[in-house]
Design an enzyme around this catalytic site. Structure first.
Site, short mmCIF file in Angstrom:
data_model
loop_
_atom_site.label_atom_id
_atom_site.label_comp_id
_atom_site.label_asym_id
_atom_site.label_seq_id
_atom_site.Cartn_x
_atom_site.Cartn_y
_atom_site.Cartn_z
N ASN A 13 0.88 -1.16 0.00
CA ASN A 13 0.00 0.00 0.00
C ASN A 13 0.92 1.22 0.00
O ASN A 13 1.66 1.43 0.96
CB ASN A 13 -0.90 -0.02 1.24
CG ASN A 13 -1.86 1.16 1.26
OD1 ASN A 13 -1.60 2.20 0.64
ND2 ASN A 13 -2.96 1.00 1.96
N ALA A 44 -8.60 8.26 -6.43
CA ALA A 44 -9.23 9.47 -5.89
C ALA A 44 -10.54 9.02 -5.26
O ALA A 44 -11.16 8.06 -5.73
CB ALA A 44 -9.49 10.49 -6.99
N TYR A 79 -13.12 14.07 -14.58
CA TYR A 79 -11.82 13.51 -14.19
C TYR A 79 -11.22 14.35 -13.05
O TYR A 79 -10.48 13.86 -12.21
CB TYR A 79 -10.88 13.43 -15.40
CG TYR A 79 -9.74 12.44 -15.21
CD1 TYR A 79 -9.98 11.09 -15.01
CD2 TYR A 79 -8.41 12.87 -15.25
CE1 TYR A 79 -8.95 10.19 -14.83
CE2 TYR A 79 -7.36 11.97 -15.09
CZ TYR A 79 -7.64 10.63 -14.88
OH TYR A 79 -6.60 9.74 -14.71
N LYS A 115 -2.55 13.65 -12.49
CA LYS A 115 -1.82 13.16 -13.67
C LYS A 115 -0.87 14.24 -14.20
O LYS A 115 0.21 13.92 -14.71
CB LYS A 115 -2.79 12.71 -14.77
CG LYS A 115 -3.58 11.44 -14.44
CD LYS A 115 -2.70 10.25 -14.09
CE LYS A 115 -3.49 8.94 -14.04
NZ LYS A 115 -2.69 7.81 -13.51
N ILE A 131 -10.03 2.60 -21.11
CA ILE A 131 -10.21 1.15 -21.18
C ILE A 131 -11.12 0.77 -20.02
O ILE A 131 -10.98 1.32 -18.92
CB ILE A 131 -8.85 0.41 -21.00
CG1 ILE A 131 -7.86 0.82 -22.08
CG2 ILE A 131 -9.05 -1.10 -20.99
CD1 ILE A 131 -6.49 0.14 -21.94
N THR A 167 -11.84 -0.95 -16.96
CA THR A 167 -11.13 -1.65 -15.88
C THR A 167 -11.93 -1.44 -14.60
O THR A 167 -12.93 -0.73 -14.62
CB THR A 167 -9.71 -1.09 -15.67
OG1 THR A 167 -9.83 0.27 -15.26
CG2 THR A 167 -8.86 -1.16 -16.94
#
Ligand code: NAD
Ligand code: 0WE
Length: 258
Positions: free
Chosen positions: A67, A98, A158, A165, A194, A196
């Site tokens: 972690n 987040a 986002y 990022k 993608i 996920t």
């Protein structure tokens, strides 16, 4: 030829068979790399079991908890890596987080704690892991992380992950400048959306994927395998002249203006 035989690769960020890190681990294995895998521990040990069963066919020689919010786990991880492997060659950082509250609504509503957590797990972790790995990384080594266009352009919802990022991509440049002296390269892959575990928890991800299928030059999204192949390239000596870069693996979406 893309050849990773004799290289040892530590991969962080596998949660299940949809994880981008799983796509990367498979391609590194296919190219001949020896693998070390970490998982995010939970109280019941369910992640451990799930990830252990998944990665078994890749015969990892290291399988350890990490972690990144826990300094002691990071210290123990690299002390185990040192004892078992000595030096190693490849570090793959494929994790982000987040709080769900931060990934919708007004960006200005981002809480202090939400901001701190997102940047700690998604951006600071690369700095911390790179520092811990630095004394163990061989000449010719490579660090690869995963980023997203939302760190450069505004992507609805986002939000603070975009800030994280942007920080992550700048971390890549500063780390590349520092690590070049020991012939270690640091790069990011900016993957297109993608499905996920992380992305499926996001409202409207399917609409976003359909939008990419319409706009991207290749008229489709990318797969974990395609990201894995790009990662294998960035980890291999085929990319020996490339450091500090963000490589877009997004079916061309990033170039489009309309
Ligand atoms: P995923 O949920 O499979 O992977 C995220 C991983 O982060 C999980 O394995 C989780 O255990 C790990 N993680 C979260 N908190 C952690 C902590 N405190 N310590 C250690 N590990 C922790 O989802 P994914 O989509 O494969 O995400 C992997 C990376 O790819 C992330 O950096 C993400 O931002 C990036 N990315 C994803 C997409 C996409 O559309 N899925 C696109 C571009 C970039
Ligand atoms: O980086 C990501 C996913 C990051 C992520 C996702 C979650 C969902 C579950 C980080 N933390 C969490 N926390 C949770 O509780 N991507 C690039 C995929 C993604 O996430 C988005 C996207 C895209 C694309 C969020 C909003 C809008 C677009």
């Amino acid at each position: 030829m893309l050849d990773l035989t004799g290289k040892k690769a530590l991969v962080l960020g596998i949660a299940n068979n949809r994880s981008i890190a799983w796509g990367i681990a498979q391609q590194l294995h296919a190219a001949g790399a020896e693998l070390g895998i970490t998982y995010l521990p939970d109280e019941r040990g369910r992640h451990e079991k799930k990830v252990k069963d998944l990665v078994e066919p890749l015969s990892p020689t290291l399988f350890l908890p990490c972690n990144v919010q826990d300094d002691q786990q990071v210290t123990e991880l690299f002390s185990n890596v040192k004892d078992s492997w000595g030096n190693f060659d490849i570090l793959v950082h494929c994790l982000a987080f987040a709080g769900k509250d931060e990934l919708s609504g007004d960006f200005s509503g981002t809480s202090r704690q939400g901001f701190t957590t997102a940047l700690e797990i998604s951006a600071y972790s690369l700095v911390h892991l790179s520092a811990a790995a630095k004394p163990l990384l061989s000449s010719g080594g490579s660090i690869v992380t995963l980023t997203y266009l939302g760190g450069v352009r505004v992507i609805p919802n986002y939000n603070v992950m975009g800030t994280a990022k942007a920080a992550l991509e700048m971390n890549v440049r500063y780390l590349a400048a520092e690590m070049g002296a020991q012939n270690v390269r640091v790069n990011a892959i900016s993957a297109g959306p993608i499905r996920t575990l992380a992305s499926s928890a996001v409202g409207g991800i399917l609409d976003m994927i359909h939008h990419v299928e319409e706009i991207a030059p290749l008229k489709r999204t990318v797969t974990q395998t395609e990201v894995g192949n790009a990662a294998a390239f960035l980890c291999s000596d085929l990319s020996s002249g490339i450091t500090g870069q963000v490589l877009y693996v997004d079916a061309g979406y990033e170039i489009m203006g309309m």
